[in-house]
Write a protein that holds these residues in place. Structure first.
Motif, PDB file in Angstrom:
ATOM      1  N   GLY A   1      52.817  46.557  31.384  1.00 19.57           N
ATOM      2  CA  GLY A   1      53.092  45.726  32.149  1.00 19.57           C
ATOM      3  C   GLY A   1      52.126  45.668  33.320  1.00 19.57           C
ATOM      4  O   GLY A   1      52.109  46.861  33.879  1.00 19.57           O
ATOM      5  N   GLY A   2      51.400  44.698  33.785  1.00 19.91           N
ATOM      6  CA  GLY A   2      50.606  44.795  35.218  1.00 19.91           C
ATOM      7  C   GLY A   2      50.639  43.382  36.029  1.00 19.91           C
ATOM      8  O   GLY A   2      50.855  42.272  35.511  1.00 19.91           O
ATOM      9  N   VAL A   3      50.114  43.544  36.898  1.00 14.27           N
ATOM     10  CA  VAL A   3      50.010  42.432  38.039  1.00 14.27           C
ATOM     11  C   VAL A   3      48.637  42.658  38.565  1.00 14.27           C
ATOM     12  O   VAL A   3      48.174  43.868  39.149  1.00 14.27           O
ATOM     13  CB  VAL A   3      50.827  42.396  38.850  1.00 14.27           C
ATOM     14  CG1 VAL A   3      51.406  43.644  39.819  1.00 14.27           C
ATOM     15  CG2 VAL A   3      50.802  41.156  39.643  1.00 14.27           C
ATOM     16  N   ARG A   4      47.766  41.809  38.955  1.00 14.56           N
ATOM     17  CA  ARG A   4      46.569  41.790  39.615  1.00 14.56           C
ATOM     18  C   ARG A   4      46.319  40.552  40.744  1.00 14.56           C
ATOM     19  O   ARG A   4      46.829  39.340  40.512  1.00 14.56           O
ATOM     20  CB  ARG A   4      45.403  42.050  38.708  1.00 14.56           C
ATOM     21  CG  ARG A   4      43.968  42.267  39.659  1.00 14.56           C
ATOM     22  CD  ARG A   4      42.738  42.032  38.592  1.00 14.56           C
ATOM     23  NE  ARG A   4      42.679  40.785  38.050  1.00 14.56           N
ATOM     24  CZ  ARG A   4      41.857  40.573  37.068  1.00 14.56           C
ATOM     25  NH1 ARG A   4      41.343  41.488  36.573  1.00 14.56           N
ATOM     26  NH2 ARG A   4      41.499  39.277  36.777  1.00 14.56           N
ATOM     27  N   ALA A   5      45.917  41.070  41.945  1.00 13.35           N
ATOM     28  CA  ALA A   5      45.803  39.768  42.993  1.00 13.35           C
ATOM     29  C   ALA A   5      44.484  39.966  43.379  1.00 13.35           C
ATOM     30  O   ALA A   5      43.896  40.986  43.696  1.00 13.35           O
ATOM     31  CB  ALA A   5      46.935  40.020  44.002  1.00 13.35           C
ATOM     32  N   LEU A   6      43.683  38.801  43.275  1.00 13.42           N
ATOM     33  CA  LEU A   6      42.197  38.834  43.769  1.00 13.42           C
ATOM     34  C   LEU A   6      42.138  37.590  45.081  1.00 13.42           C
ATOM     35  O   LEU A   6      42.598  36.669  44.796  1.00 13.42           O
ATOM     36  CB  LEU A   6      41.421  38.439  42.555  1.00 13.42           C
ATOM     37  CG  LEU A   6      40.772  39.446  41.750  1.00 13.42           C
ATOM     38  CD1 LEU A   6      40.262  38.653  40.585  1.00 13.42           C
ATOM     39  CD2 LEU A   6      39.956  40.425  42.703  1.00 13.42           C
ATOM     40  N   TYR A   7      41.520  38.011  45.933  1.00 14.97           N
ATOM     41  CA  TYR A   7      41.267  37.205  47.135  1.00 14.97           C
ATOM     42  C   TYR A   7      39.539  37.113  47.177  1.00 14.97           C
ATOM     43  O   TYR A   7      38.725  37.936  47.262  1.00 14.97           O
ATOM     44  CB  TYR A   7      41.707  37.766  48.284  1.00 14.97           C
ATOM     45  CG  TYR A   7      41.617  36.703  49.478  1.00 14.97           C
ATOM     46  CD1 TYR A   7      42.441  35.428  49.654  1.00 14.97           C
ATOM     47  CD2 TYR A   7      40.584  36.982  50.649  1.00 14.97           C
ATOM     48  CE1 TYR A   7      42.184  34.599  50.416  1.00 14.97           C
ATOM     49  CE2 TYR A   7      40.456  36.163  51.825  1.00 14.97           C
ATOM     50  CZ  TYR A   7      41.352  34.770  51.468  1.00 14.97           C
ATOM     51  OH  TYR A   7      41.133  33.850  52.685  1.00 14.97           O
TER      52      TYR A   7
ATOM     53  N   LEU B   1      41.917  49.353  43.221  1.00 21.36           N
ATOM     54  CA  LEU B   1      41.415  48.613  44.347  1.00 21.36           C
ATOM     55  C   LEU B   1      40.002  48.316  44.080  1.00 21.36           C
ATOM     56  O   LEU B   1      39.258  49.047  43.891  1.00 21.36           O
ATOM     57  CB  LEU B   1      41.558  49.455  45.567  1.00 21.36           C
ATOM     58  CG  LEU B   1      40.620  48.898  46.994  1.00 21.36           C
ATOM     59  CD1 LEU B   1      41.217  47.518  47.428  1.00 21.36           C
ATOM     60  CD2 LEU B   1      40.614  49.891  47.940  1.00 21.36           C
ATOM     61  N   SER B   2      39.553  46.978  44.239  1.00 25.08           N
ATOM     62  CA  SER B   2      38.215  46.492  43.856  1.00 25.08           C
ATOM     63  C   SER B   2      37.815  45.684  45.137  1.00 25.08           C
ATOM     64  O   SER B   2      38.471  44.821  45.614  1.00 25.08           O
ATOM     65  CB  SER B   2      38.119  45.536  42.883  1.00 25.08           C
ATOM     66  OG  SER B   2      36.980  44.938  42.546  1.00 25.08           O
TER      67      SER B   2
ATOM     68  N   LEU C   1      43.438  44.047  44.148  1.00 22.36           N
ATOM     69  CA  LEU C   1      44.427  44.956  44.136  1.00 22.36           C
ATOM     70  C   LEU C   1      45.254  44.681  42.668  1.00 22.36           C
ATOM     71  O   LEU C   1      45.467  43.641  42.207  1.00 22.36           O
ATOM     72  CB  LEU C   1      45.601  44.877  45.060  1.00 22.36           C
ATOM     73  CG  LEU C   1      45.257  45.432  46.386  1.00 22.36           C
ATOM     74  CD1 LEU C   1      46.259  44.882  47.419  1.00 22.36           C
ATOM     75  CD2 LEU C   1      44.877  46.890  46.409  1.00 22.36           C
ATOM     76  N   SER C   2      45.596  45.642  42.138  1.00 18.19           N
ATOM     77  CA  SER C   2      46.205  45.965  40.715  1.00 18.19           C
ATOM     78  C   SER C   2      47.138  46.881  40.666  1.00 18.19           C
ATOM     79  O   SER C   2      46.961  48.101  41.161  1.00 18.19           O
ATOM     80  CB  SER C   2      45.355  45.912  39.580  1.00 18.19           C
ATOM     81  OG  SER C   2      44.538  46.916  39.569  1.00 18.19           O
ATOM     82  N   PHE C   3      48.076  46.745  39.866  1.00 17.63           N
ATOM     83  CA  PHE C   3      49.065  47.735  39.434  1.00 17.63           C
ATOM     84  C   PHE C   3      49.629  47.686  38.016  1.00 17.63           C
ATOM     85  O   PHE C   3      49.982  46.349  37.682  1.00 17.63           O
ATOM     86  CB  PHE C   3      50.448  47.785  40.399  1.00 17.63           C
ATOM     87  CG  PHE C   3      51.246  48.710  40.221  1.00 17.63           C
ATOM     88  CD1 PHE C   3      51.004  49.975  40.120  1.00 17.63           C
ATOM     89  CD2 PHE C   3      52.409  48.432  39.526  1.00 17.63           C
ATOM     90  CE1 PHE C   3      52.041  51.348  40.088  1.00 17.63           C
ATOM     91  CE2 PHE C   3      53.271  49.479  39.153  1.00 17.63           C
ATOM     92  CZ  PHE C   3      53.143  50.894  39.519  1.00 17.63           C
ATOM     93  N   ASP C   4      49.585  48.574  37.110  1.00 19.07           N
ATOM     94  CA  ASP C   4      50.105  48.577  35.764  1.00 19.07           C
ATOM     95  C   ASP C   4      50.904  49.748  35.468  1.00 19.07           C
ATOM     96  O   ASP C   4      50.767  50.761  36.258  1.00 19.07           O
ATOM     97  CB  ASP C   4      48.796  48.703  34.905  1.00 19.07           C
ATOM     98  CG  ASP C   4      48.032  47.442  35.054  1.00 19.07           C
ATOM     99  OD1 ASP C   4      48.205  46.425  34.186  1.00 19.07           O
ATOM    100  OD2 ASP C   4      46.975  47.417  35.779  1.00 19.07           O
ATOM    101  N   VAL C   5      52.149  49.582  34.777  1.00 17.45           N
ATOM    102  CA  VAL C   5      52.817  50.465  34.230  1.00 17.45           C
ATOM    103  C   VAL C   5      52.690  50.763  32.854  1.00 17.45           C
ATOM    104  O   VAL C   5      52.777  49.588  32.217  1.00 17.45           O
ATOM    105  CB  VAL C   5      54.054  50.560  34.793  1.00 17.45           C
ATOM    106  CG1 VAL C   5      54.988  49.317  34.398  1.00 17.45           C
ATOM    107  CG2 VAL C   5      54.999  51.749  34.300  1.00 17.45           C
TER     108      VAL C   5
END
Lengths: 70, 420
Positions: free
Chosen positions: B359-365, B414-415, B385-389
């Protein structure tokens, strides 16, 4: 079985040739959220880590080098 | 200044080459540069093992004309942790009650990858070529890749064919000539690798990868992609550091077949949900190889705009695989039926049957100025920014008979991307 899949793919390709999305309708398709390889460089690092913990491969590009198997 | 005939000939060849290469590009003036840096942190800490990998990368792409793009980049893996060095099965553990037959070895490595490439575009066709070189303490790789792509039918259809070849080398311990693999010893460490050290040698690995894809826009908000990939690997594919208990008192270096052919079919579908300004992306993959591993992967992503510049992605992924035909958790040592399981043996959990969820989440601005440039130079700036487990459930793999119940892995990313 394989012949059936091939024929189905050809039929699908034939259907595709009839479909045309006009250039002025392509705004959504060109949106970053609709890309198959969106954010590809960032995703490559994640896929690299995942694939080294699985027996499978595929679905991404062919480029790449090194083991990085740890 | 007088030029010799030889110099004149060289000058003519250089001028002709420049004309041929640059001539078709002369009319277009794109002149765009894009820089991207990515940083990811991976960590897993199941029983007996743990691994932390920091992976930075930097990529620069310049597009001097509409017809040509040039790329160069670097990436690295900084690895620190431990991995299973000696593997024995649960039956061995039962016979040798109390014996800690599973040991781990500390792992520290630094993998560097340098790569470059180009894309040449002409009308609806583009050609891409690239090369990458990577080196780590015990592995070297030279990889070439080429691909061709065409977009007929008003760009609604895209076909792409790609091929890559790796000339790789893995460091190994010099084994006694003529001995069977059952007497091979594992590599102790990477000291002396890729030098003339008499205790070290290298084993070649050749990897050929071919991939074909068909992408199709069906409606103004729905598109699909089918990808077929095949990979043929020939060479030493074991973990040179790992030993497996294959008989009473005998530990041998992990040993798996040198040849492996792998193939996969992926189907992807992207649907744009206009009322909520979001995209739904589905990806399914089936995989099969000559080691009898079969797997299925399903991934679903939902990405939604929150305002014009901010978008958030949620994703879920499920993966399931069978084990390699020669894989067993019961390399116990001793006589049949407790002895070695055949010609090949592996303690590799990646070759064992398991399933996993992620499961993961990513936010892009993204900042795209409507007029002018950001701080006078950038036409777009993007940060993500992203995070997955991920959780693994190993159905057969154990550590000396003890199942692993806490196999979680965490990914953070981090991108930063800037377009000039």
């Amino acid at each position: 079985m394989r012949m059936s899949i091939l024929l189905a793919a050809l039929a699908l390709a034939g259907t595709a040739s009839c479909v045309t999305v006009r250039p002025q309708q392509r705004a959504v398709l060109a949106d970053p959220v609709m890309q198959f390889d969106g954010e590809s460089k960032a995703e490559a690092l994640r896929v690299h880590a995942i694939e080294n913990r699985e027996g499978a491969f595929g679905g991404t590009g062919v480029a790449g080098g090194g083991c990085g198997c740890n | 200044m007088q030029l010799t005939p030889h110099a004149r000939a060289k000058l003519a060849v250089a001028a002709l080459t420049a004309a041929l290469v640059l001539g078709p590009l002369g009319t277009a003036r794109a002149q765009v540069a894009e820089f991207e840096t990515n940083h990811s942190l991976f960590h897993e800490q199941p029983t007996k093992t743990n691994m932390t990998v920091y992976s930075p990368s930097g990529d620069l792409e310049v597009t001097p004309t509409n017809a040509l793009s040039l790329r160069a980049g670097w990436s690295a893996d900084v690895v620190s942790g431990a991995s299973v060095a000696v593997k024995a099965g649960p039956t061995y553990q039962n016979i040798h009650t109390g014996a800690d037959v599973v040991t781990t070895a500390s792992v520290h490595d630094f993998r560097n990858v340098a790569h470059g490439g180009f894309t040449f575009r002409k009308d609806i066709v583009s050609f891409t070529g690239g090369y990458s070189y990577s080196i780590e303490h015990d592995y070297q790789s030279n990889s070439f890749n080429v691909s061709a792509r065409t977009e007929p039918l008003e760009h609604d259809t895209q076909f792409e064919l790609g091929y890559a070849h790796n000339f790789d080398q893995v460091c190994n311990r010099v084994q006694t000539a003529g001995n069977p693999a059952t007497l091979d010893h594992a590599l102790e460490d990477s000291t002396g690798c890729f030098t003339s050290a008499p205790t070290r040698t290298t084993d070649p690995i050749s990897i050929d990868t071919l991939q074909a894809s068909w992408s199709q826009a069906w409606t103004p908000s729905f598109m699909t992609q089918v990808i077929y990939g095949v990979q043929v690997t020939d060479g030493f594919q074991s973990d040179p550091y790992r030993t497996v208990v294959i008989a009473e008192g005998i530990q041998a270096q992990e040993h798996v077949p040198n040849e492996r052919t792998r193939q996969s079919v992926s189907l992807k579908a992207n649907l744009y949900l206009r009322p909520i300004k979001a995209a739904l992306r589905l990806s399914l993959r089936g995989y099969d190889d000559t080691w009898a591993i079969q797997s299925e992967t399903g991934e679903l992503e939902f990405e939604k705009y929150l305002g014009e510049s901010f978008r958030v992605l949620l994703r879920g992924r499920v993966y399931n695989q069978t084990g390699a035909v020669f894989w067993s958790d019961d390399y116990t040592g001793g006589n049949a039926p407790l002895g070695p399981k055949g010609q090949y043996w592996s303690g590799d959990r990646e070759l064992s049957p398991f399933w996993s969820w992620l499961g993961g989440v990513r936010a892009l601005y993204t900042v795209t100025p409507k007029h002018g440039r950001l701080i006078g130079i950038m036409t777009r700036f993007k940060v993500g920014l992203s995070f997955d487990v991920e959780n693994f459930t190993y159905t057969q793999f154990t550590l000396g008979g003890v199942p692993i119940g806490n196999a979680y892995a965490y990914f953070g990313g981090l991108s930063i991307n800037a377009l000039f």
